[in-house]
Design an enzyme around this catalytic site. Sequence first.
Site, PDB file in Angstrom:
ATOM      1  N   ARG A  51       0.880  -1.153   0.028  1.00 31.75           N
ATOM      2  CA  ARG A  51       0.031  -0.040  -0.070  1.00 31.75           C
ATOM      3  C   ARG A  51       0.795   1.124   0.040  1.00 31.75           C
ATOM      4  O   ARG A  51       2.045   1.157   0.449  1.00 31.75           O
ATOM      5  CB  ARG A  51      -0.772   0.273   1.268  1.00 31.75           C
ATOM      6  CG  ARG A  51      -1.589  -1.168   1.564  1.00 31.75           C
ATOM      7  CD  ARG A  51      -2.210  -0.980   3.007  1.00 31.75           C
ATOM      8  NE  ARG A  51      -2.498  -2.546   3.306  1.00 31.75           N
ATOM      9  CZ  ARG A  51      -2.870  -2.802   4.619  1.00 31.75           C
ATOM     10  NH1 ARG A  51      -3.016  -1.714   5.667  1.00 31.75           N
ATOM     11  NH2 ARG A  51      -3.310  -4.120   4.826  1.00 31.75           N
ATOM     12  N   ASP A  53       0.117   5.295   1.241  1.00 32.95           N
ATOM     13  CA  ASP A  53      -0.542   6.360   2.296  1.00 32.95           C
ATOM     14  C   ASP A  53      -1.119   7.492   1.318  1.00 32.95           C
ATOM     15  O   ASP A  53      -0.529   7.519   0.270  1.00 32.95           O
ATOM     16  CB  ASP A  53       0.098   6.662   3.185  1.00 32.95           C
ATOM     17  CG  ASP A  53       0.061   5.733   4.642  1.00 32.95           C
ATOM     18  OD1 ASP A  53      -0.787   4.964   4.474  1.00 32.95           O
ATOM     19  OD2 ASP A  53       0.819   5.877   5.467  1.00 32.95           O
ATOM     20  N   ARG A 198       9.404   7.591   5.936  1.00 36.47           N
ATOM     21  CA  ARG A 198       9.128   8.882   6.353  1.00 36.47           C
ATOM     22  C   ARG A 198       9.692   9.100   7.813  1.00 36.47           C
ATOM     23  O   ARG A 198      10.006  10.143   8.165  1.00 36.47           O
ATOM     24  CB  ARG A 198       7.510   9.095   6.529  1.00 36.47           C
ATOM     25  CG  ARG A 198       6.844   9.173   5.011  1.00 36.47           C
ATOM     26  CD  ARG A 198       5.389   8.840   4.964  1.00 36.47           C
ATOM     27  NE  ARG A 198       4.926   9.982   5.731  1.00 36.47           N
ATOM     28  CZ  ARG A 198       3.550   9.926   5.981  1.00 36.47           C
ATOM     29  NH1 ARG A 198       2.913   9.110   5.553  1.00 36.47           N
ATOM     30  NH2 ARG A 198       3.198  11.001   7.039  1.00 36.47           N
TER      31      ARG A 198
END
Lengths: 245, 245
Positions: A51, A53, A198
């Site tokens: 996935r 975000d 991140r």
Amino acid sequence: MSRWKAIVSYDGTNFLGYQVQASGRTVQQEIETVLKKMHKGLAVRIAASGRTDAGVHAIGQVIHWDSALTLASEAWKKALNAMLPHDIHIEKVERVNDDFHARYGAVKKTYHYHLHIGSEPNVFNRHFAYHFPYPLALAPMREAMERLCGTHDFTSFSSARSTVEDKVRTIYSYEVQERGQELIFKVTGSGFLYNMVRIMTGTLLDVGQGRISPAAIDEMLLAKNREAAGKTAPAHGLYLYEVQY
Amino acid sequence: MSRWKAIVSYDGTNFLGYQVQASGRTVQQEIETVLKKMHKGLAVRIAASGRTDAGVHAIGQVIHWDSALTLASEAWKKALNAMLPHDIHIEKVERVNDDFHARYGAVKKTYHYHLHIGSEPNVFNRHFAYHFPYPLALAPMREAMERLCGTHDFTSFSSARSTVEDKVRTIYSYEVQERGQELIFKVTGSGFLYNMVRIMTGTLLDVGQGRISPAAIDEMLLAKNREAAGKTAPAHGLYLYEVQY
């Protein structure tokens, strides 16, 4: 039935992320809607390498699906692109063996993180690079990146919401490139935990500002505690760049 | 009262253009709304070097306004940027003489037109460059640009909807730069008629594809008829780059 693999790019700005959700626009839902039309109303499920975000971009996301349609690769690509919205683009379609799996077959992933380091914000890349107009020392950041390379338990560098058991991953390379007013961080690893790139980026920014030393990375890794590492850098600087099988 | 000049950049994607309209979001309206707040509800009118159409971007649009507020340049800039939406950015504010006028004082303007010439569309610049994946011969295009330079009646290169009387303008320079998968056309002139840069761009694309010869430019100029020139290139490749006084 035959299995098809596609390389997909998307501008993550106007998506709630990759994966289908109860409500809101997602990349998966857009592609599955088009595939359903191509299959006369029959639902076709796609699987992705992973996935992304909301706000995260992709240059080389990989998906696969099974279909009874007999189309050539170029015809698949043309048909999909003709029907998909302009913020998703199919770069390549190829037929693969039935045992290919976009998620389970991935052996290496590369992410890029774009920082805009100019003093002024740039209206044209405000969704495509994180504006960070503060001085950064690259040498200690590079040392910190080297310390992140290798096989470690990355618990400290993953969201506390992460549910996977095994948090050991290997980072093969981590480098930073200067391009005009941008810094591009390029990291390749065996896989990445939720928010891992991140959080590593946010931590590198602390190192670049001299708030922590590069050696602190080793302690963070050992702590196995999300609170030991730095902040999570914003989604819009992040790109899923490549997936290798 | 003192007069202030500002250099403004904006991403034209989500605007109906520069100028205030009966309904819909415009750059002028966004800036005037912020100025009104700063002046405790008193309306402040801004004047710009010229309008830009829906989808057209600006890197160096110039505006001016009059105000009784006693703020330093940097304070104006900070206050405006703090309240403006992220697709508009004030690059610079400076105090000017009362006889400065953003529109009437402009003596030269520079526009850039960005073409994305890669074979694949790029989801990240789809609003910022016109995708033109067909072969282009630059040498005849450069010859055509030279023929456009100088003082001419540009009636053929302006929208039939243009209402100005005098259609004589001077083009001082017109060049094209290759940058990766982009071609950037840079044109500087005394002023430009409505749609003039986009019509010149569309005509240059005809030249680059060999549909017409560079010499045809001379005939087009003489024709003084919009139908003599090429198509109007799309708005989203166009940038108002600089205005000189």
